[in-house]
Design a protein around this motif. Sequence first.
Motif, PDB file in Angstrom:
ATOM      1  N   ALA A  89       1.392   1.234  -2.096  1.00 31.77           N
ATOM      2  CA  ALA A  89       1.300   0.481  -0.849  1.00 31.77           C
ATOM      3  C   ALA A  89       0.357   1.249   0.074  1.00 31.77           C
ATOM      4  O   ALA A  89      -0.262   2.226  -0.329  1.00 31.77           O
ATOM      5  N   ASN A  90       0.283   0.807   1.325  1.00 27.70           N
ATOM      6  CA  ASN A  90      -0.650   1.487   2.223  1.00 27.70           C
ATOM      7  C   ASN A  90      -0.068   2.767   2.821  1.00 27.70           C
ATOM      8  O   ASN A  90      -0.766   3.541   3.435  1.00 27.70           O
ATOM      9  N   GLY A  91       1.218   2.977   2.645  1.00 33.43           N
ATOM     10  CA  GLY A  91       1.837   4.151   3.240  1.00 33.43           C
ATOM     11  C   GLY A  91       2.187   5.219   2.230  1.00 33.43           C
ATOM     12  O   GLY A  91       1.456   6.181   2.031  1.00 33.43           O
ATOM     13  N   TRP A  92       3.313   5.034   1.536  1.00 31.91           N
ATOM     14  CA  TRP A  92       3.741   6.045   0.586  1.00 31.91           C
ATOM     15  C   TRP A  92       3.921   5.402  -0.784  1.00 31.91           C
ATOM     16  O   TRP A  92       3.830   4.209  -0.939  1.00 31.91           O
TER      17      TRP A  92
END
Lengths: 250, 560
Positions: free
Chosen positions: B65-68
């Motif tokens: 994903a775009n975070g973790w």
Amino acid sequence: MSGLLIILAAFFLPLFPASLVFNRLAAGTTNPFARLALFIVWPQIGVALILWGDLAPAGTVLATWATLSAIFYAFRMLTVREVGRWAAMLASSAWPLVWLFVMQGPTAADLIAFTLAMTVAPVLMLLVRDALARRLEAAYTGLHGGLARDLPRLSGVIAVVTLAAMALPLFPGFFALLSVLSGATLGVALGILVTWLLWSWAGARLLQGTIFGPRSGPIADDLPRSTTWLVAGLVVMMVAAGLIWTGGAV
Amino acid sequence: MIELQWLIPLLPFLAALLVHLLGGRMGKRVARLSVGINLLVVVVAAFQLTAYIAGDTGPQWMGLANGWGSLQLDPLSAIMALVVSGISLVVHIYSVRYMIEEPGYGRFFMLLDVMTGSILLMVMAGDLITLLIAWHLIGVVLYFLLAHNTEPPTAQRYAFWTFITYRLGDLPLVLAAVILFQAYGVLDFPTLFERIAEMPDVRTFMDLPVTGTVAFLVALSAFAKSAQFPLHTWLPYTMEGPTPVSALMHAGIVNAGGIIINRFAPVFVHSGEILHLLFVVGLVTALIGSVLMLTQNDIKKSLGYSTMGQMGFMIMETGAGAFALAIFHLIAHGLFKGTMFLGAGNVIGAARKHDGVPNDPLYDFLVERKSAPARLPWLIIGAVTLIVPLVILVMAHAWVAEDFFQKQGAIVLLFFGWITGVQVLFATHRLDSENPVRMMALIILSFALIVVGYSFVGHSFETFLYPDEVFRNALYHAAGIDAVTFDMLVILLALIVVLGWMGAYLTNVRRQRIDEGHGNARLTLYSLFSREFYVADVYDRMTVTLLDFSKRLNVWLKWS
């Protein structure tokens, strides 16, 4: 008005000594369903009060009070042996953290989700309490130990629920704690970490008093396979909900 | 290529799931499934390492994903993935027969697979949250593995010690991640380290520097995971767990401290003071671990303290700026310590048949008709012992890197290499031999081969892990101290070591009894060693006091 609402909310998102009310109420409620409802609804009333009053509590005093309340109940959990009271103290230690989250100005949906994440473990622990009491006449840790040998399925459930109570990955509590930590000041962050450590210590003591050690106590039936699958499904659902809530980003 | 990297941590988790689901149907054969999948992990890890070296694509990163939820493929993750999966495969194969009569056979393999997956996730994590998840999981799974035999109270007690120490080590890393996120606003390592390099002077709580604070917290985390003094008590006492778990723990899990320090090398390069702290803590741990190892009469506990000493050296190497050497050390140590643990049972079995105590020389001379052992003159052997290792070490290091004398860290490591060489030659001199000259010559030749090999491999390894020479030199520079102080320390240490050798030699020559002369002081010291400096007793007393206080509070508030 807002001051009064905050004091009122302090009973539902319990801050010591207002937390004594919730713990007495939880201990006095004998019906399992009523107790479950109490654990689920009680903190949401506090959240509803905050949202209704559009409260934006801030300030060092409230943050310190909430942090110390969380540490205080986590510390007391270390020597609680009755699993129902243990669950109530876990809730009394986890719910004050909602105040710290509120101070970061979350959306209403995030606030409700955070409170639910902090409620999951105490509620699951209530289910464990009932399962133990039904089989062993009392749900005391250290009284009838060594369940892993004869009751592997129940022991597995106890282990998983205790891990959730310790807020370990990938349970919702883990992500909730990371969320509140990401906006915390140093003092508050240290307080949260101490609370987290105490939960782990208390959880390990609970495991040692129930599933580990030499087997003692009455002969009992293990958890039915279907119930075990049900609990497993519930846990997976909660983990998935937690992951969706964090959305892959803190 | 990076897509394949996902298979490495995911396959062991899949194996754990399959073992759990199919355990009832397959019975004991489920272990073979676990071994098979782990073999596949080793193949993938070997392929990834080879492809990385051959491909010359540089480090790669990929997130879900775009975070973790991301992994990276870089020299550290590629090499460690192969090492961890390799050791885990050996432990899996060993456990198939070793654990066959233990209850919870399937559960054991399931936990072993989860542990393998967690360590692999830790070494390959591409962002702070994924790293935290893996870091937490390792401690939890280790707790259940050590407590695999659920009944003995001692097993539970020491599993708990391990768990709580690991939790103590988890939390500083959480705080470090929070500080990094608050300061730089990103989670993924490549961007994070880029921003740190661009803005190393950002401040955090109480106007402290972010890099120094984070380095300190990461160091604390590493101390707990790698059994550094005084957070070491769990390590020698975890021998109640199954032997394969001991092997995996000593060969893989305990190395987590060295790995995490290497992962955060871009932070440590700006934190010279914390590197000095690493050096001191590592040195103290190495000394205490080695001393306590010598006073044990239980082979597994002795191995436990030996690991503590080795971990001390590993942390000390990072403190000297030799980050790559620490990884080389932990791999070498992991391989030989794993072998020792898995062979401990055979050694115990052999000792039951033959005690291994050498015959008295007089007995050998009169009964066995062997000639009396000869010794070289002590003046010659003294000179050879002190000078030869130094010459070999200096020549070998000068061969791989001409400018190594400019790096204090390299000199420190040379110094310890010299001490080790002298110890080896001194021990050789004390051995009974009919032809001491030949034996000494062979030992010197072996030592020279090892040092040359080690220097060459170590240098190549450093170039592989840290290809940027500027960064390598910056690490050594950050670990350096004032030249005069450094020289004084080296001279002081050399004097202490030489005096120690002289004392040991004279004690040996005079055959002085332990309780003669400074008897009381020595006995006091020995009792301190045998009680392991009372560290565990202090923790025990603290625990009892805290629990008592908690109980009193609950009684006072009527458990509400």
